[in-house]
Scaffold this motif. Sequence first.
Motif, PDB file in Angstrom:
ATOM      1  N   THR A 160       3.005 -35.077  19.805  1.00 30.96           N
ATOM      2  CA  THR A 160       4.288 -35.491  19.218  1.00 30.96           C
ATOM      3  C   THR A 160       5.400 -35.428  20.266  1.00 30.96           C
ATOM      4  OG1 THR A 160       4.056 -33.345  18.136  1.00 30.96           O
ATOM      5  CG2 THR A 160       4.273 -35.222  16.719  1.00 30.96           C
ATOM      6  N   GLU A 199      10.574 -32.074  17.967  1.00 30.65           N
ATOM      7  CA  GLU A 199      10.521 -30.617  17.927  1.00 30.65           C
ATOM      8  C   GLU A 199      10.276 -30.135  16.487  1.00 30.65           C
ATOM      9  OE1 GLU A 199      10.689 -28.572  20.429  1.00 30.65           O
ATOM     10  OE2 GLU A 199      10.572 -26.824  19.090  1.00 30.65           O
ATOM     11  N   HIS A 200      10.996 -30.758  15.578  1.00 33.19           N
ATOM     12  CA  HIS A 200      10.869 -30.385  14.168  1.00 33.19           C
ATOM     13  C   HIS A 200       9.441 -30.624  13.657  1.00 33.19           C
ATOM     14  CE1 HIS A 200      12.072 -29.826   9.989  1.00 33.19           C
ATOM     15  NE2 HIS A 200      11.351 -30.891   9.713  1.00 33.19           N
ATOM     16  N   ARG A 241       6.750 -30.580  15.373  1.00 32.84           N
ATOM     17  CA  ARG A 241       5.895 -29.528  15.942  1.00 32.84           C
ATOM     18  C   ARG A 241       6.012 -28.256  15.117  1.00 32.84           C
ATOM     19  NH1 ARG A 241       7.282 -31.207  20.796  1.00 32.84           N
ATOM     20  NH2 ARG A 241       8.763 -29.537  21.227  1.00 32.84           N
ATOM     21  N   GLU A 242       7.238 -27.929  14.734  1.00 28.12           N
ATOM     22  CA  GLU A 242       7.426 -26.720  13.915  1.00 28.12           C
ATOM     23  C   GLU A 242       6.710 -26.835  12.579  1.00 28.12           C
ATOM     24  OE1 GLU A 242      11.629 -26.134  13.686  1.00 28.12           O
ATOM     25  OE2 GLU A 242      11.723 -25.756  15.861  1.00 28.12           O
ATOM     26  N   GLU A 243       6.594 -28.052  12.089  1.00 26.25           N
ATOM     27  CA  GLU A 243       5.886 -28.256  10.812  1.00 26.25           C
ATOM     28  C   GLU A 243       4.377 -28.188  10.990  1.00 26.25           C
ATOM     29  OE1 GLU A 243       6.847 -32.076   9.249  1.00 26.25           O
ATOM     30  OE2 GLU A 243       8.707 -31.396   8.351  1.00 26.25           O
ATOM     31  N   GLY A 244       3.935 -28.066  12.218  1.00 27.36           N
ATOM     32  CA  GLY A 244       2.494 -27.997  12.474  1.00 27.36           C
ATOM     33  C   GLY A 244       1.912 -29.344  12.859  1.00 27.36           C
ATOM     34  N   GLU A 295       1.495 -31.189  15.807  1.00 28.43           N
ATOM     35  CA  GLU A 295       1.636 -31.154  17.260  1.00 28.43           C
ATOM     36  C   GLU A 295       1.032 -32.382  17.889  1.00 28.43           C
ATOM     37  OE1 GLU A 295       0.732 -27.782  19.484  1.00 28.43           O
ATOM     38  OE2 GLU A 295       1.703 -26.413  18.075  1.00 28.43           O
ATOM     39  N   ARG A 332      14.245 -33.910   4.843  1.00 29.04           N
ATOM     40  CA  ARG A 332      14.162 -32.914   5.908  1.00 29.04           C
ATOM     41  C   ARG A 332      14.689 -33.460   7.232  1.00 29.04           C
ATOM     42  NH1 ARG A 332       9.058 -35.300   5.978  1.00 29.04           N
ATOM     43  NH2 ARG A 332       7.754 -34.891   7.803  1.00 29.04           N
TER      44      ARG A 332
END
Length: 745
Positions: free
Chosen positions: A3, A15-16, A18-21, A23, A90
Amino acid sequence: MQTAELSGLPEGVAEHLREEGIEELYPPQAEAVEAGVTEGESVVASVPTASGKTLIAELAMLASVERGGKALYIVPLRALASEKKREFERFESFGVSVGVSTGNYDSDEEWLSNRDIVVATSEKVDSLVRNGASWIEDLSCVVADEIHLVDDANRGPTLEVTLAKLRQLNPALQTVALSATVGNAGEIAEWLDAELVHSEWRPIDLRTGVHYGSALHFDDGSQEEFVVESGENPTTALVSNALSDGGSSLVFVNSRRNAEAAARRLGGAVEDQLTDEERARLAELAEEVRGVSDSETSDDLADAIENGAAFHHAGLAREHRTLVEDAFRNRLIKAISATPTLAAGVNTPSRRVIVRDWQRYDGDAGGMKPLATLEVHQMMGRAGRPGLDPYGEALLLAKNHDELDELFERYVWADPEPVRSKLATEPALRTHILATIASGFANTHEGLLEFLERTLYATQSTDPGRLESVTDRMLDYLERNGFLELDSGNIEATGIGHTVSRLYLDPMSAAEMIDGLRGSEQASALGLYHLVARTPDMWELYLRSGDREKYTEIAYERETEFLGDMPTEFESERFEDWLSALKTASLLEDWASEVDEDRITERYSIGPGDLRGKVETAEWLLNAAERLAVELDLGPDVVASISAARQRVEHGVGEELLGLTGVGNVGRKRARWLFEAGIETREDLRTAEKSVVLGALRGREKTTETILRNAGHPNPSIEGVEADESAAVEVEPDRGDGQAGLGDF
Ligand code: ADP
């Protein structure tokens, strides 16, 4: 592809994710990016359920917005619009605003012009185009979710024509179409001038198979022993087995009644595997469900939920469905038995899917008909929750060896049917030709045919003459009914034609209503309810045994109230349709005479969701009838009677309560209580003794204060006020306008 490697998105989105899983992109997502989906290229993604199609759409929309554009996401069901909006919200922290179009069909919703992403159903988008919403021309990206539904005879043509219009309005428009895996996705891509991403990849393994005898037979030829004790139900055994391994189940059945019965049984299988904590939470949820509606369906659902199971079908109220879906996703409800409505879109993955019924009653065929392969594959695709389940498992059930073979051939090994355009039918073309001309997409016979060239039908057709001949028949119909004027090659919509298009009516509904209203000087509520109930825009209630006699009797008793001619009993098909419209009209009259919801649902054998659906449709059609009556100058009395009938349906009350129901928090019950205590209007609420208001509202202090405030009372506080007990007047059940006995059989 990572991502982090994505470009062209608003700052912070990668980035967001990635934070959500998220990647790494799933392979079909990476393919879509390679095809240019973040650079404005049109893409058709034909990918299995739950394989991340939504992210493909999100990437396209976000990149488009980042380039200064505006995106539209078309959902197939109203229930999905708010779900998708919540999902997209979101991204609001990255400066992307989201709006969902929920207004009436005749509005242009200008407020949406400053939203970056708009979510709407295809019907809503169609109506926005018809009503000239200015922001439609600003769109740079449109997403069509579940594009394979263009195959649906009822709703497919609207999606098809709407996409054609959007693309004509804006030739540079990026079109992203998301589809189940179908064999002819290439044709859809050709139609939309899009790149095709076709993939069978899934994030989690799906095993499909059939239970037969004492084994599960899988698609790869393997077998697993699964013994069902004699007297045990195979479905409950499979559900209970999945649960003992920590997995939830979805069971698809073919009717509402079967869904309800199965949920009762599943509860029995699930109940003893619940923890005390789960039991307590389920009891709370059951209470909430009971509060949604006062009906047997609501109670039955709550009973099932107490045992950890639930049913899901279109007869449920929207709030019911949301509660069930959320609790299933949170793993509180362990098993759902559902009609196929659940397979269409709503995100409720589960460990095991059981397609218990693979045949469904089909009125046109007059018997049971096998489900389409695509539909069964969609159901099966609900199996397996990534990150939660080791794999998904989807099973059919066979009673004998022949059925085992048939199920393998028909569903397990079969490819889904190709998607075919359903545009070349009379109802679809009658509606869309009028709208196409009224909104200026064509103004000649040739221009119209040229516009229709932009549809999937034209891409697929091997018989172009068919479209032309149905088109000509419908042009003729629209001219005869005064909606179009054909003049030496030119075609124009008449004033009333424009109105019909903007009101989003089927022209046949409009013709029926105009015909009925023209001949009448005044109209009773029942007459008006019957008029709208017999249009093709209102779905029919079936006549059950005994109904024919019952409604024939009512028809003669109240003959003078009906608008337009009543068919004779000898025209049996027309008469039957007329009676079934009378059944709907009686239902609406009961509702507008304050008959309780549970009595109505019982009396007409429908669910609370059906009742609300009917009421909403009637409100919309009566509003349209009122506008037509004004436009046709049918006189103030007719207009006033339509308006009153509409308001009564809207609030579910007799006419004398309409002065109260406009006040916030005064529902149909409270309005009646207040009225019986002598408080008849908003003004009365402001001037009456507070003790009387409090008494009428059964001593509920908070409610009383809220209502007084909503009525504009200068001092709504009821501190120190004693309820006047005599104001709590008993109300007879089923009171009404003198006709309340009508439906009472
Ligand atoms: P579909 O629309 O194809 O049915 P969804 O878009 O709902 O599937 O995706 C299913 C789930 O997979 C969602 O919960 C989503 O967050 C998750 N997901 C999507 N893409 C990825 C990814 N690249 N990595 C991890 N999870 C993903």
